[in-house]
Enzyme design. Structure first.
Site, mmCIF file in Angstrom:
data_model
loop_
_atom_site.group_PDB
_atom_site.id
_atom_site.type_symbol
_atom_site.label_atom_id
_atom_site.label_comp_id
_atom_site.label_asym_id
_atom_site.label_seq_id
_atom_site.Cartn_x
_atom_site.Cartn_y
_atom_site.Cartn_z
ATOM 1 N N HIS A 100 -10.556 5.736 -3.319
ATOM 2 C CA HIS A 100 -10.825 4.488 -2.592
ATOM 3 C C HIS A 100 -12.338 4.337 -2.553
ATOM 4 O O HIS A 100 -13.054 5.343 -2.438
ATOM 5 C CB HIS A 100 -10.400 4.542 -1.128
ATOM 6 C CG HIS A 100 -8.942 4.708 -0.859
ATOM 7 N ND1 HIS A 100 -8.363 5.930 -0.720
ATOM 8 C CD2 HIS A 100 -7.961 3.796 -0.654
ATOM 9 C CE1 HIS A 100 -7.073 5.774 -0.452
ATOM 10 N NE2 HIS A 100 -6.806 4.493 -0.411
ATOM 11 N N ASP A 103 -13.930 6.377 0.187
ATOM 12 C CA ASP A 103 -13.813 7.841 0.070
ATOM 13 C C ASP A 103 -15.091 8.419 -0.524
ATOM 14 O O ASP A 103 -15.480 9.547 -0.218
ATOM 15 C CB ASP A 103 -12.712 8.265 -0.927
ATOM 16 C CG ASP A 103 -11.336 7.786 -0.535
ATOM 17 O OD1 ASP A 103 -11.125 7.518 0.649
ATOM 18 O OD2 ASP A 103 -10.485 7.692 -1.433
ATOM 19 N N GLU A 231 1.385 -0.888 -4.413
ATOM 20 C CA GLU A 231 2.072 0.354 -4.043
ATOM 21 C C GLU A 231 2.997 0.099 -2.856
ATOM 22 O O GLU A 231 2.540 -0.049 -1.722
ATOM 23 C CB GLU A 231 1.025 1.423 -3.691
ATOM 24 C CG GLU A 231 1.663 2.759 -3.335
ATOM 25 C CD GLU A 231 0.620 3.844 -3.084
ATOM 26 O OE1 GLU A 231 -0.417 3.851 -3.780
ATOM 27 O OE2 GLU A 231 0.835 4.668 -2.184
HETATM 28 C C1 XLS Z 1 -0.655 5.774 1.924
HETATM 29 C C2 XLS Z 1 -0.839 5.477 0.508
HETATM 30 C C3 XLS Z 1 -2.276 5.517 0.033
HETATM 31 C C4 XLS Z 1 -2.403 4.830 -1.292
HETATM 32 C C5 XLS Z 1 -3.803 4.445 -1.649
HETATM 33 O O1 XLS Z 1 0.453 6.015 2.384
HETATM 34 O O2 XLS Z 1 -0.044 6.360 -0.228
HETATM 35 O O3 XLS Z 1 -2.709 6.827 0.000
HETATM 36 O O4 XLS Z 1 -1.888 5.610 -2.326
HETATM 37 O O5 XLS Z 1 -4.331 3.533 -0.775
HETATM 38 NI NI NI Z 2 -0.079 6.575 -2.294
HETATM 39 NI NI NI Z 3 1.530 7.453 1.016
#
Ligand code: XLS
Ligand code: NI
Ligand code: NI
Length: 438
Positions: A100, A103, A231
């Site tokens: 990120h 990060d 995601e």
């Molecule tokens: C949180 C998510 C996060 C994503 C990236 O639950 O898995 O880590 O992969 O923002």
């Molecule tokens: Ni994730």
């Molecule tokens: Ni996650």
């Protein structure tokens, strides 16, 4: 020297080795169905859990030694973290990493400062990537940690927050492009609601659709060839997250005309939180044509949250591997270890042990999956189960050559009496279990 320099580069030593700092199964050059193991798995280490999380939880402070962390991250701290991270990546021998924006960079308080700090660390990152050969699987912007995002980023009730989110995503997408990233991910951590009583659902969804369209437009404008991935996750931190599972994401993409532009990054623990199996999510994404990449981890059967543990059960992954292998494997995606240590795993070496175990687990599941596919028994079982559809009646229905009334008449006239036939589920399960021998 960094925190992670005490461990020598991890090598493949085979199942007989006694060395914990070695791969037992993951032999990157081993050919599996015509492709190197490394190219099937495309493993990535994530920056956030590994280097940017000191082990705090809601009940207690950090426990892990991460000397580069603090309430405010200076450029110097960010640089030390970068050194340590790339030292770890190359000793582990994982070909990819993920991050990120926040990060990696020094803390920023304004949009301009954010752009500047991200650019500074991005330049150093580019040098480290060139020096170590570690590649970027994907980048993403954190639109959930800062207090401004408490009500969401793209779905915030405040357009100024939406604008901040746009600024972060533009900067991170452009950096991902400069670094040769394979994908760009959007995880909608707070793109959802805590209560419907104060939420305008239609407006928030439309804003999210608009945001994603803007991202896609910008991707094409700058010539980024990687994939844009959403995601899915059902909840946590919000009560309800809009991209709750693959099916919900597909419906969303369809509503906003984005099914050709956006795919999904599926996480194991998110699937199980949604009450779904991991192989369901992978198969659904492949079926809808939106499969992109995988965040590999596991949950705890008795805990209802995202425990993000390292995977250690190869058998539970084999059926997803069968689907992946049959589809030819990843194109842009890979297996990103979105997994974190337990708070008592305070030795720097624990991070190696966790990843080695996880990577070997994937290698075991890959080999077992390849055997299942190779033997063709599962394929044959499925084919036989549907073979009626290849006959005349099945083909007339599939091709739309018969309407409801004609079909009903035919069923009556031919006095159809279809006999129950076994689905052989237990056999199918045995075909998987018996290959788990690595
Ligand atoms: C949180 C998510 C996060 C994503 C990236 O639950 O898995 O880590 O992969 O923002
Ligand atoms: Ni994730
Ligand atoms: Ni996650």
């Amino acid at each position: 020297m960094t925190l992670f320099s005490d461990v020598a580069p991890i090598q493949f030593e085979g199942p007989g080795t006694d060395n914990e700092y070695a791969y037992r199964v993951y032999d990157k050059n081993r050919e599996v169905l015509g492709k190197r193991m490394e190219d099937w798995l495309r493993c990535a280490v994530c920056y956030w859990h590994s280097f940017n999380w000191p082990g705090q939880d809601i009940f207690g402070a950090g426990t892990l030694p991460r000397p580069w962390l603090g309430a405010t991250i200076t450029q110097e701290m960010a640089n030390t973290k970068l050194e340590a991270a790339f030292d770890f990546f190359s000793r582990l021998g994982a070909p990819y990493f993920t991050f990120h924006d926040v990060d990696a960079m020094a803390t920023a308080n304004t949009v301009k400062e954010h752009d500047r700090n991200l650019k500074t660390i991005g330049e150093l990152m580019q040098k480290k990537m060139a020096a170590t050969g570690t590649k970027l699987l994907w980048g993403t912007a954190n639109l959930f940690s800062h207090p401004r995002y408490a009500g969401g980023g793209a779905t915030s009730p405040d357009p100024e927050v939406f604008a901040w989110a746009a600024a972060q995503v533009r900067a991170c997408l452009e950096l991902t492009h400069r670094l040769g990233g394979q994908n760009y991910v959007l995880w909608g951590g707070r793109e959802g609601y805590d209560s419907l009583l104060n939420t305008d659902l239609k407006r928030e969804l439309d804003h999210y659709g608009r945001f994603l369209s803007m991202v896609v437009e910008h991707k094409h404008r700058i010539g980024f060839k990687g994939s844009i991935l959403i995601e899915p996750k059902p909840f946590e931190p919000t009560k309800h997250q809009y991209d709750r599972d693959v099916a919900a994401v597909y419906a969303f993409l369809q509503r906003y005309g984005l099914t050709k532009e956006v795919q999904v990054n599926i996480e194991v623990n998110h699937a199980t939180l949604a009450g779904l199996e991991f192989d369901h999510e992978v198969t659904a994404a492949l079926t809808y044509g939106i499969f992109g990449s995988i965040d590999i981890n596991r949950g705890d059967d008795r805990n209802g949250w995202d425990t993000d543990q390292f995977p250690n059960n190869a058998q539970s992954l084999v059926s997803a591997f069968v689907a992946l292998i049959e589809a030819g494997g990843f194109t842009h995606g890979g297996f990103n270890f979105d997994a974190k240590l337990r708070r008592q795993s305070v030795d720097p070496a624990d991070l190696y042990l966790a990843h080695i175990g996880g990577i070997d687990t994937l290698a075991r599941a890959l080999l077992a999956g390849a055997d299942v596919v190779n033997r063709r028994k599962l394929t044959q079982l499925k084919k036989t189960r549907y073979q009626g559809w290849d006959g005349e009646l099945g083909q007339r229905i599939e091709q739309g050559k018969i309407d409801l009334a004609a079909l009903a008449d035919l069923a009556g006239a031919s006095n159809l009496q279809p006999a129950p036939r076994s689905g052989h589920q237990e056999l199918a399960e045995s075909l998987i279990a018996r290959e788990c021998k690595y």
